[in-house]
Design a protein around this motif. Sequence first.
Motif, PDB file in Angstrom:
ATOM      1  N   ARG A 172       0.848  -1.188   0.000  1.00 32.67           N
ATOM      2  CA  ARG A 172       0.000   0.000   0.000  1.00 32.67           C
ATOM      3  C   ARG A 172       0.887   1.241   0.000  1.00 32.67           C
ATOM      4  NH1 ARG A 172      -4.090  -1.224   4.789  1.00 32.67           N
ATOM      5  NH2 ARG A 172      -3.065   0.683   5.467  1.00 32.67           N
ATOM      6  N   VAL A 173       1.418   1.561  -1.167  1.00 32.60           N
ATOM      7  CA  VAL A 173       2.261   2.751  -1.313  1.00 32.60           C
ATOM      8  C   VAL A 173       1.721   3.587  -2.475  1.00 32.60           C
ATOM      9  CG1 VAL A 173       4.341   1.727  -0.341  1.00 32.60           C
ATOM     10  CG2 VAL A 173       3.866   1.477  -2.782  1.00 32.60           C
ATOM     11  N   GLY A 174       2.115   4.868  -2.483  1.00 36.21           N
ATOM     12  CA  GLY A 174       1.676   5.732  -3.572  1.00 36.21           C
ATOM     13  C   GLY A 174       0.588   6.697  -3.144  1.00 36.21           C
ATOM     14  N   ILE A 175      -0.074   7.280  -4.136  1.00 38.53           N
ATOM     15  CA  ILE A 175      -1.078   8.327  -3.922  1.00 38.53           C
ATOM     16  C   ILE A 175      -2.374   7.748  -3.351  1.00 38.53           C
ATOM     17  CG2 ILE A 175      -2.525  10.048  -5.063  1.00 38.53           C
ATOM     18  CD1 ILE A 175       0.347  10.909  -4.825  1.00 38.53           C
ATOM     19  N   MET A 176      -2.955   8.481  -2.368  1.00 39.78           N
ATOM     20  CA  MET A 176      -4.256   8.112  -1.789  1.00 39.78           C
ATOM     21  C   MET A 176      -5.132   9.363  -1.767  1.00 39.78           C
ATOM     22  SD  MET A 176      -3.167   5.857   1.555  1.00 39.78           S
ATOM     23  CE  MET A 176      -2.207   7.186   2.286  1.00 39.78           C
ATOM     24  N   LYS A 177      -6.426   9.185  -2.070  1.00 32.77           N
ATOM     25  CA  LYS A 177      -7.405  10.270  -1.972  1.00 32.77           C
ATOM     26  C   LYS A 177      -8.330   9.943  -0.809  1.00 32.77           C
ATOM     27  CE  LYS A 177      -7.199  11.244  -6.917  1.00 32.77           C
ATOM     28  NZ  LYS A 177      -7.917  11.298  -8.208  1.00 32.77           N
ATOM     29  N   VAL A 178      -8.274  10.795   0.217  1.00 34.25           N
ATOM     30  CA  VAL A 178      -8.959  10.447   1.470  1.00 34.25           C
ATOM     31  C   VAL A 178      -9.623  11.669   2.113  1.00 34.25           C
ATOM     32  CG1 VAL A 178      -7.281   8.620   1.944  1.00 34.25           C
ATOM     33  CG2 VAL A 178      -6.915  10.908   2.907  1.00 34.25           C
ATOM     34  N   TYR A 179     -10.535  11.360   3.043  1.00 35.65           N
ATOM     35  CA  TYR A 179     -11.019  12.351   3.995  1.00 35.65           C
ATOM     36  C   TYR A 179     -10.191  12.184   5.268  1.00 35.65           C
ATOM     37  CZ  TYR A 179     -15.347  12.975   1.251  1.00 35.65           C
ATOM     38  OH  TYR A 179     -16.266  13.252   0.276  1.00 35.65           O
ATOM     39  N   LEU A 199      -8.289  18.567  -2.749  1.00 34.90           N
ATOM     40  CA  LEU A 199      -8.955  18.316  -4.027  1.00 34.90           C
ATOM     41  C   LEU A 199     -10.326  18.980  -4.111  1.00 34.90           C
ATOM     42  CD1 LEU A 199      -8.105  14.514  -4.553  1.00 34.90           C
ATOM     43  CD2 LEU A 199      -6.870  16.532  -5.383  1.00 34.90           C
ATOM     44  N   GLU A 200     -11.025  19.073  -2.966  1.00 34.75           N
ATOM     45  CA  GLU A 200     -12.350  19.698  -2.941  1.00 34.75           C
ATOM     46  C   GLU A 200     -12.425  20.687  -1.778  1.00 34.75           C
ATOM     47  OE1 GLU A 200     -15.756  17.192  -3.086  1.00 34.75           O
ATOM     48  OE2 GLU A 200     -15.103  16.122  -4.877  1.00 34.75           O
ATOM     49  N   PRO A 201     -12.196  21.977  -2.036  1.00 32.43           N
ATOM     50  CA  PRO A 201     -12.173  22.977  -0.962  1.00 32.43           C
ATOM     51  C   PRO A 201     -13.498  23.105  -0.201  1.00 32.43           C
ATOM     52  CG  PRO A 201     -11.187  23.844  -2.970  1.00 32.43           C
ATOM     53  CD  PRO A 201     -11.834  22.547  -3.329  1.00 32.43           C
ATOM     54  N   SER A 202     -14.621  22.804  -0.865  1.00 34.99           N
ATOM     55  CA  SER A 202     -15.930  22.979  -0.211  1.00 34.99           C
ATOM     56  C   SER A 202     -16.101  22.058   0.991  1.00 34.99           C
ATOM     57  CB  SER A 202     -17.061  22.748  -1.209  1.00 34.99           C
ATOM     58  OG  SER A 202     -16.971  21.450  -1.771  1.00 34.99           O
ATOM     59  N   GLY A 203     -15.632  20.818   0.891  1.00 39.72           N
ATOM     60  CA  GLY A 203     -15.716  19.881   2.017  1.00 39.72           C
ATOM     61  C   GLY A 203     -17.121  19.340   2.253  1.00 39.72           C
ATOM     62  N   ARG A 204     -17.202  18.296   3.071  1.00 39.11           N
ATOM     63  CA  ARG A 204     -18.503  17.658   3.335  1.00 39.11           C
ATOM     64  C   ARG A 204     -19.095  18.074   4.684  1.00 39.11           C
ATOM     65  NH1 ARG A 204     -17.013  11.295   4.563  1.00 39.11           N
ATOM     66  NH2 ARG A 204     -15.495  11.630   6.237  1.00 39.11           N
ATOM     67  N   GLY A 205     -18.378  18.890   5.439  1.00 43.77           N
ATOM     68  CA  GLY A 205     -18.922  19.396   6.700  1.00 43.77           C
ATOM     69  C   GLY A 205     -18.572  18.553   7.906  1.00 43.77           C
ATOM     70  N   ILE A 206     -18.688  19.172   9.073  1.00 39.90           N
ATOM     71  CA  ILE A 206     -18.249  18.556  10.323  1.00 39.90           C
ATOM     72  C   ILE A 206     -19.136  17.397  10.754  1.00 39.90           C
ATOM     73  CG2 ILE A 206     -19.545  20.002  11.951  1.00 39.90           C
ATOM     74  CD1 ILE A 206     -15.801  19.098  12.247  1.00 39.90           C
ATOM     75  N   ASN A 207     -20.438  17.435  10.434  1.00 44.39           N
ATOM     76  CA  ASN A 207     -21.346  16.369  10.877  1.00 44.39           C
ATOM     77  C   ASN A 207     -20.993  15.032  10.241  1.00 44.39           C
ATOM     78  OD1 ASN A 207     -22.848  17.974  12.612  1.00 44.39           O
ATOM     79  ND2 ASN A 207     -24.252  18.623  11.006  1.00 44.39           N
ATOM     80  N   LYS A 208     -20.683  15.056   8.943  1.00 45.01           N
ATOM     81  CA  LYS A 208     -20.281  13.816   8.265  1.00 45.01           C
ATOM     82  C   LYS A 208     -18.941  13.321   8.806  1.00 45.01           C
ATOM     83  CE  LYS A 208     -20.354  10.471   5.326  1.00 45.01           C
ATOM     84  NZ  LYS A 208     -21.143   9.272   5.652  1.00 45.01           N
ATOM     85  N   GLN A 209     -18.053  14.252   9.138  1.00 45.64           N
ATOM     86  CA  GLN A 209     -16.773  13.891   9.736  1.00 45.64           C
ATOM     87  C   GLN A 209     -16.991  13.167  11.069  1.00 45.64           C
ATOM     88  OE1 GLN A 209     -14.498  14.130   7.207  1.00 45.64           O
ATOM     89  NE2 GLN A 209     -13.044  15.317   8.422  1.00 45.64           N
TER      90      GLN A 209
END
Length: 414
Positions: free
Chosen positions: A226-233, A271-281
């Motif tokens: 598991r190496v390389g680029i990852m797209k995550v929250y 990647l996405e400046p808008s974000g999904r918000g604190i509640n989903k986090q």
Amino acid sequence: MGILYKNSLLLDSMKNKFKPHRYSDLESFERLLLLIAILVKYPGVGYRDRNLLDTTEIHYNALEEVKFYLQKLADQLGIDLPEDYPAITTLRKDLETLKDYQILEKRMYRWGYYLGTGVMSPLELKIALDALESLAIKQGDPRIRKITEQFKKRLRGFAALEDQQLFYPVRQQLNHAINYTDPDEMMEKGVYRQTLFHHIHILETAIIEGQIIEISRKKDLYDNKRVGIMKVYPLQLIYHNVAWYLLHEDYKNEHLVISRVNRLGNYCKILEPSGRGINKQKQSLTKAYQLLENGWGLKLGNLEEQKQELAGKLNFVKAKVRFFYPVSQFIEEGERRHPKQKIKRGKIDPQTHQPQYIDYSVALPLRSLDEFYFWLNSYGEYVQVLAPSELVERHQRSALTLVSRYGCNKDNIT
């Protein structure tokens, strides 16, 4: 006539300029200053935990406590107030005045009244400062280090009044990071490391906003490729034992993973400046902590295991280990080591008056057996694995390997 007219205009101007004010009289002015003073001296004044109220205090009025401390301070300062003064309605208007001038914020104060961020008493501030300093020094958090330095500068006058007691480390966390975490320290010592620690400020913002970020894993010590680029929250920065970790969630399939920060590269892109918000986090964080509570250590398992476990459909494995005296005493002392643990005492030794051994059992998801094994292995010859069979065999192989190394190669040991 001209002079009289000008004087008349001047008097009218002065009347308009010096309009009577609510706090023009001394009594009202002193009352307002006393109110501000108690908000400084008693941060959180007026709050009472509803769960702790007895039946006679159901209609508890927060302003009654404010009034009590105001009267107490007036007495200390030698200010004579009329009996039963001030009225609760008057205090309520005074608080609204403080809000109008932005001394208090325009909001409900459900947790008591306090000014700005002055929510702590001197003792509470002392405890918080100890915790911050530990994070800054032992856990090597560069942002906390800078904040702590700023706090100390601002608190110098206060500390002088307290005879420097504020800065004495009454509480300290000795666990410390075993790798470099502070970019400024790396530069100073010439030990620059290409890790994610150089982007902590971006990472923290992404956590709060729930933004998707792109990071890079530069090495995988567990040979999972598991190496390389990852797209995550990113969900949370965690300090555990000797290092900082990042708890993150795959932005597509919601797979939860904990990665050691120094094994992630010097790269972080939002990647996405808008974000999904604190509640989903928070929802994702709750799931992660459910997995952590079920398991042992930081390994959260693969995606399919997580889905089954969170749905309550995963079968756990019962691990049973026998710890012998005197290590058994230390194990038994850990009453809250795991929420599902069970401890059974063996026969009492007539000489020590202690159990000869204890049996420690806990039901764990299969993903946690590795880290559980690493923990029990640290107790060496004082451990015997009883279940499950694969852990028993693993422990036996480990013991035979040690015997082989120490028994067959005595002459080669220097």
